[in-house]
Scaffold this motif. Structure first.
Motif, short mmCIF file in Angstrom:
data_model
loop_
_atom_site.label_atom_id
_atom_site.label_comp_id
_atom_site.label_asym_id
_atom_site.label_seq_id
_atom_site.Cartn_x
_atom_site.Cartn_y
_atom_site.Cartn_z
N VAL A 128 10.27 -2.13 11.43
CA VAL A 128 11.19 -1.15 11.02
C VAL A 128 10.55 -0.09 10.49
O VAL A 128 9.11 -0.12 9.33
N GLY A 129 10.69 0.94 11.08
CA GLY A 129 10.09 2.37 10.31
C GLY A 129 10.00 2.59 9.17
O GLY A 129 8.56 3.12 8.59
N LYS A 130 10.03 2.54 8.42
CA LYS A 130 9.62 3.01 7.04
C LYS A 130 8.18 1.75 6.22
O LYS A 130 7.89 2.28 4.90
N GLU A 134 3.04 0.31 6.13
CA GLU A 134 2.39 -0.77 6.18
C GLU A 134 1.59 -1.82 6.06
O GLU A 134 0.82 -2.62 6.66
N ILE A 135 2.37 -1.96 7.68
CA ILE A 135 1.84 -2.35 9.65
C ILE A 135 0.67 -2.23 9.88
O ILE A 135 -0.75 -2.74 9.64
N GLN A 136 0.18 -0.96 9.40
CA GLN A 136 -1.19 -0.22 9.91
C GLN A 136 -1.88 -0.57 9.19
O GLN A 136 -3.22 -1.07 9.75
N MET A 137 -1.83 -0.55 7.51
CA MET A 137 -2.95 -0.60 6.46
C MET A 137 -3.04 -2.94 6.95
O MET A 137 -3.96 -3.10 6.84
N LEU A 138 -2.24 -3.74 7.14
CA LEU A 138 -2.23 -5.02 7.97
C LEU A 138 -3.51 -4.93 8.71
O LEU A 138 -3.96 -5.55 8.80
N SER A 139 -2.75 -3.94 10.15
CA SER A 139 -2.69 -3.87 11.35
C SER A 139 -4.71 -3.96 11.25
O SER A 139 -6.17 -4.28 11.41
N ALA A 140 -5.04 -3.09 10.77
CA ALA A 140 -6.14 -2.56 10.35
C ALA A 140 -7.26 -3.67 9.53
O ALA A 140 -8.73 -3.58 9.68
N LEU A 141 -7.15 -4.87 8.07
CA LEU A 141 -7.78 -4.82 7.63
C LEU A 141 -8.25 -6.52 8.69
O LEU A 141 -9.09 -6.63 8.46
N SER A 142 -7.77 -6.59 10.16
CA SER A 142 -7.90 -8.06 11.01
C SER A 142 -9.47 -6.97 11.42
O SER A 142 -9.82 -8.16 12.08
N VAL A 143 -9.48 -6.19 10.98
CA VAL A 143 -11.16 -5.99 11.89
C VAL A 143 -12.03 -6.96 10.25
O VAL A 143 -12.90 -7.83 11.48
N LYS A 144 -12.86 -6.37 9.55
CA LYS A 144 -13.84 -7.36 9.16
C LYS A 144 -12.50 -7.81 7.92
O LYS A 144 -13.68 -8.78 6.83
N ASP A 297 6.86 -5.76 -5.04
CA ASP A 297 8.20 -5.59 -3.74
C ASP A 297 6.88 -4.32 -2.53
O ASP A 297 7.61 -4.71 -1.40
N ASP A 298 5.93 -4.33 -3.55
CA ASP A 298 5.85 -3.49 -2.46
C ASP A 298 4.46 -4.20 -1.98
O ASP A 298 2.94 -4.14 -2.83
N PHE A 299 3.71 -5.33 -0.61
CA PHE A 299 3.01 -5.22 0.31
C PHE A 299 2.02 -4.50 0.00
O PHE A 299 0.35 -5.20 0.79
N LYS A 300 1.59 -3.01 -0.07
CA LYS A 300 0.75 -2.50 0.53
C LYS A 300 -0.17 -2.43 -1.06
O LYS A 300 -1.84 -2.64 -0.46
N LEU A 301 0.17 -3.20 -1.69
CA LEU A 301 -1.00 -3.76 -3.49
C LEU A 301 -2.14 -4.39 -2.71
O LEU A 301 -2.41 -5.00 -3.05
N ILE A 302 -1.50 -5.69 -2.22
CA ILE A 302 -1.84 -7.08 -1.65
C ILE A 302 -2.98 -6.21 -0.46
O ILE A 302 -4.46 -5.98 -0.78
N TYR A 303 -2.14 -5.39 0.27
CA TYR A 303 -3.64 -5.24 1.19
C TYR A 303 -4.86 -4.23 1.24
O TYR A 303 -6.25 -4.07 1.24
#
Length: 531
Positions: A128-130, A134-144, A297-303
Motif C-alpha cells: 500500500v503506497g501510503k 513506514e515499511i522502510q522503517m520496519l525493514s531497517a529495524l531488522s538489521v540490529k 494510529d501511526d506505527f512509525k511511533l513504535i518503530y
C-alpha cells in the motif's frame, strides 16, 4: 479483562527492555501494508466462488453454528467451504489459478482450496503506497533492532522485509529444528510458499492445539528471555490467547510477573493522535497476566522508539555465530566461519576461545559449506570467491541446491571442473531456457513493447534497475545476446558488488534470473550443441 491508569510513553516502555525484542505479528499487519483481507474476508471470497451469491458466507456460517464447532467458528466455516470448493475445483477448470508445480502437488493429495488460498494471497500481496516509508522503517529495524519474528500470517511480507532471517514454516518444522532464537522467523500457521502447511480448517486447528504444548516448550526460552511485542492482533483474539495460555500454564506466579515489562500489546486505533500507553491485565485461566498496551494510529511511533534499542552486531551475524558454535558442538567439524584449536591444546586457555572469520580460501575448501547463494551467483559474473570449480561443486552445491528449490546456475562451474559430479550435471540438464523463464513471463511477453535486444532495453531503462532487469527476461531466447547480457551483468556488479544482498527482493530475483540465463546460454547451451 480490566484496564488501569498510569500514564507513560513508548520510549519508557522500550527503555525497560533488557534486549532487542521479538515481534509477534498477526493479520492486521498485512491488512495494513498489503491490504489483504482478514480471515473472515478471505473465507467470504472463497464462499462466493463456490456459490456465487452475496449470502454464500452467511449460509456456511449458519450451518457451522448449527452443527457445532469444536475448534471455533471460523475453522468450522473454513472446513465447510473447503469441502465444497475442492469438489467444484475438480469439476470446474475456470476457477483454477495455481501454477503447474502446485497442480502436481494436488495430484498427490494437496487440497485445491489450500492451494488456491495461497495463490490468492500471493496475487493480492501488493504494498500500500501510503505506508512505504513506514515499511522502510520496519525493514531497517531488522538489521540490529529486532531479535526475531513469530507470526500466524500466511503471506511473505516479513521475509521480504527481513531479508537475511532464517525462516521456519509450520509447527512441525519449528518443533524439530535446532532454532537459535535470533534473526529467525517462525511461521507457526504455515506459509503460502508451502500451501499444505496452512492451518485454516477445523482439523488443522485441532491438530495444532493438540501439539501446542510442544510448541510452547520450544518458544519458552524466547518468551522468558526477550520482550515480545504483539502487533496486528485484537487483544481478545482467541488464537493469540491460546498461544499465550500454553506459555503461561508452564509458569509460576513469579515468572508471570517477570513478563509484565516484556509483553507489549500494540492496538491500532484509526485517527488516534500520538500514542496512549497503559498497563493492561488479562486473565489466563485463573492467572492474571499484566502487560503494557500501546494504542496508536501511526506505527512509525513504535518503530522510532525501537531504534533506541540496538544490538551491538547485526542480528544475522549473531545468529551465524550461534549456529556455527551449535554445529561445531554437535558435529565437532569446523564450519565455514569457525576454526577451533584442540580443546586439549595447552596454547589456548579457556577464556581465549576464538572464532576465526575469513575468506573461504583462507579457511579451506570445507569452509564452502557456509557459502551463500548470492555469493554463488555473484561469482559466476566476477569470480571473487577464490576457490576452484571442483571445490564449489563438491562442498557447496548440495546445500545450496536444496536451499534454492532446485534452481542454481551450475554450467560455468561444470565447464571448469576436472572431476565428475553427476548430481550437478543432472541439475544443469534440467535447467534449460524454458525452465528458467516462468509461465507468467511467457504469457506476458507483450510487456516488451518494441524492444528487441538486451542492449536496447538496458540503454533505455537502466535508470530503473528493477524495470530493466525485469524486461530483459521477457526477450525470447533467440533475441537474448549472451555478450550483451554479460556486459550488463558486469556493469551491475561493478556499480555495487553486493547488489544481491543490498537490493529489494524483486531486483534480487530479477538479477538471479538473468545470471541463470547467462550461465545457460554461455556454458549450458554451448555444451548441448557440441553434444
Amino acid at each position: 479483562m480490566k484496564e488501569a491508569g498510569a500514564s507513560m510513553n513508548i520510549d519508557d516502555v522500550v527503555e525497560k527492555f533488557s534486549t532487542t525484542p521479538f515481534l509477534f505479528l498477526g493479520s492486521g499487519i498485512t491488512r495494513r501494508y498489503y491490504n489483504l483481507p482478514d480471515w473472515k474476508g478471505l473465507l467470504e471470497h472463497f464462499a462466493k466462488e463456490v456459490r456465487g451469491d452475496d449470502f454464500a458466507y452467511s449460509a456456511y456460517e449458519n450451518k457451522a453454528i448449527k452443527i457445532g464447532n469444536s475448534a471455533g467458528l471460523l475453522p468450522k466455516v473454513a472446513e465447510l467451504i473447503q469441502t465444497d470448493y475442492d469438489e467444484k475445483w475438480f469439476e470446474d477448470a475456470s476457477i483454477r489459478t495455481v501454477d503447474a508445480d502446485i497442480l502436481d502437488k494436488i495430484k498427490t493429495g494437496l487440497s485445491p482450496f489450500k492451494a488456491e488460498v495461497a495463490s490468492f494471497i500471493k496475487r493480492k500481496s501488493c504494498v500500500v503506497g501510503k505506508y512505504e516509508s513506514e515499511i522502510q522503517m520496519l525493514s531497517a529495524l531488522s538489521v540490529k533492532n529486532i531479535a526475531g519474528v513469530i507470526t500466524t500470517n500466511y503471506d511473505t511480507f516479513i521475509e521480504e522485509q527481513f531479508h537475511e532471517y532464517t525462516r521456519y514454516v509450520g509447527q512441525k518444522q519449528l518443533i524439530f529444528s535446532a532454532i537459535q532464537g535470533v534473526a529467525e522467523i517462525y511461521k507457526i500457521h504455515g506459509s503460502v510458499e508451502a500451501p499444505e502447511s496452512l492451518i485454516i480448517n477445523e482439523q488443522d486447528y485441532l491438530d495444532f492445539n493438540r501439539n501446542s504444548a510442544y510448541l510452547a516448550a520450544k518458544l519458552m526460552t524466547i518468551f522468558m528471555e526477550y520482550p515480545i511485542i504483539f502487533m496486528g492482533y485484537s487483544i481478545s483474539d482467541s488464537n493469540i490467547q491460546k498461544i499465550i495460555r500454553s506459555i503461561v500454564d508452564c509458569l509460576d506466579e513469579e515468572q508471570i510477573r517477570l513478563l509484565e515489562d516484556r509483553f507489549v500489546f500494540v492496538e491500532y486505533q484509526q485517527g488516534r493522535v500520538g500514542a496512549e500507553v497503559s498497563p493492561y491485565t488479562i486473565m489466563i485461566n485463573d492467572k492474571p497476566l499484566t502487560m503494557k498496551k500501546i494504542v496508536v494510529d501511526d506505527f512509525k511511533l513504535i518503530y522510532k522508539a525501537l531504534e533506541g534499542k540496538k544490538a551491538k552486531l547485526p542480528v544475522r551475524i549473531l545468529r551465524r555465530f550461534k549456529q556455527e558454535l551449535y554445529d561445531f558442538t554437535v558435529t565437532s567439524v569446523p564450519t565455514a566461519s569457525m576454526r577451533v584449536a584442540s580443546i586439549e591444546d595447552d596454547r589456548v586457555a579457556d577464556e581465549e576461545l576464538v572464532m576465526a572469520i575469513g575468506k573461504y580460501n583462507d579457511l579451506g575448501p570445507r569452509g564452502l559449506h557456509g557459502l551463500e547463494a548470492d555469493e554463488w551467483y555473484r561469482n559466476i559474473i566476477i569470480d571473487d570467491i577464490g576457490c576452484s570449480a571442483d571445490d564449489l561443486l563438491e562442498f557447496a552445491f548440495d546445500k545450496l541446491i536444496k536451499q534454492n528449490s532446485g534452481r542454481l546456475p551450475v554450467n560455468k562451474y561444470l565447464s571448469q571442473a576436472t572431476g565428475t559430479y553427476p548430481r550437478c550435471v543432472e541439475a544443469a540438464e534440467r535447467q534449460d531456457f524454458d525452465f528458467i523463464i516462468s509461465k507468467t513471463i511467457k504469457k506476458n511477453c507483450q510487456r516488451l513493447g518494441g524492444y528487441t535486444s538486451v542492449k536496447q532495453i538496458w540503454a533505455n531503462e537502466k535508470e530503473s534497475l528493477q524495470r530493466a532487469t525485469d524486461l530483459i527476461a521477457y526477450l525470447p531466447e533467440n533475441m537474448m545476446n549472451v555478450d550483451e547480457l554479460e556486459s550488463i551483468l558486469k556493469e551491475i556488479f561493478n556499480n555495487d558488488v553486493n547488489v544481491l544482498q543490498n537490493s529489494i527482493p524483486a531486483i534480487r530475483t530479477n538479477i538471479r534470473r538473468l545470471i541463470m540465463i547467462y550461465d545457460y546460454l554461455k556454458w549450458g547451451k554451448t555444451k548441448e550443441l557440441s553434444d
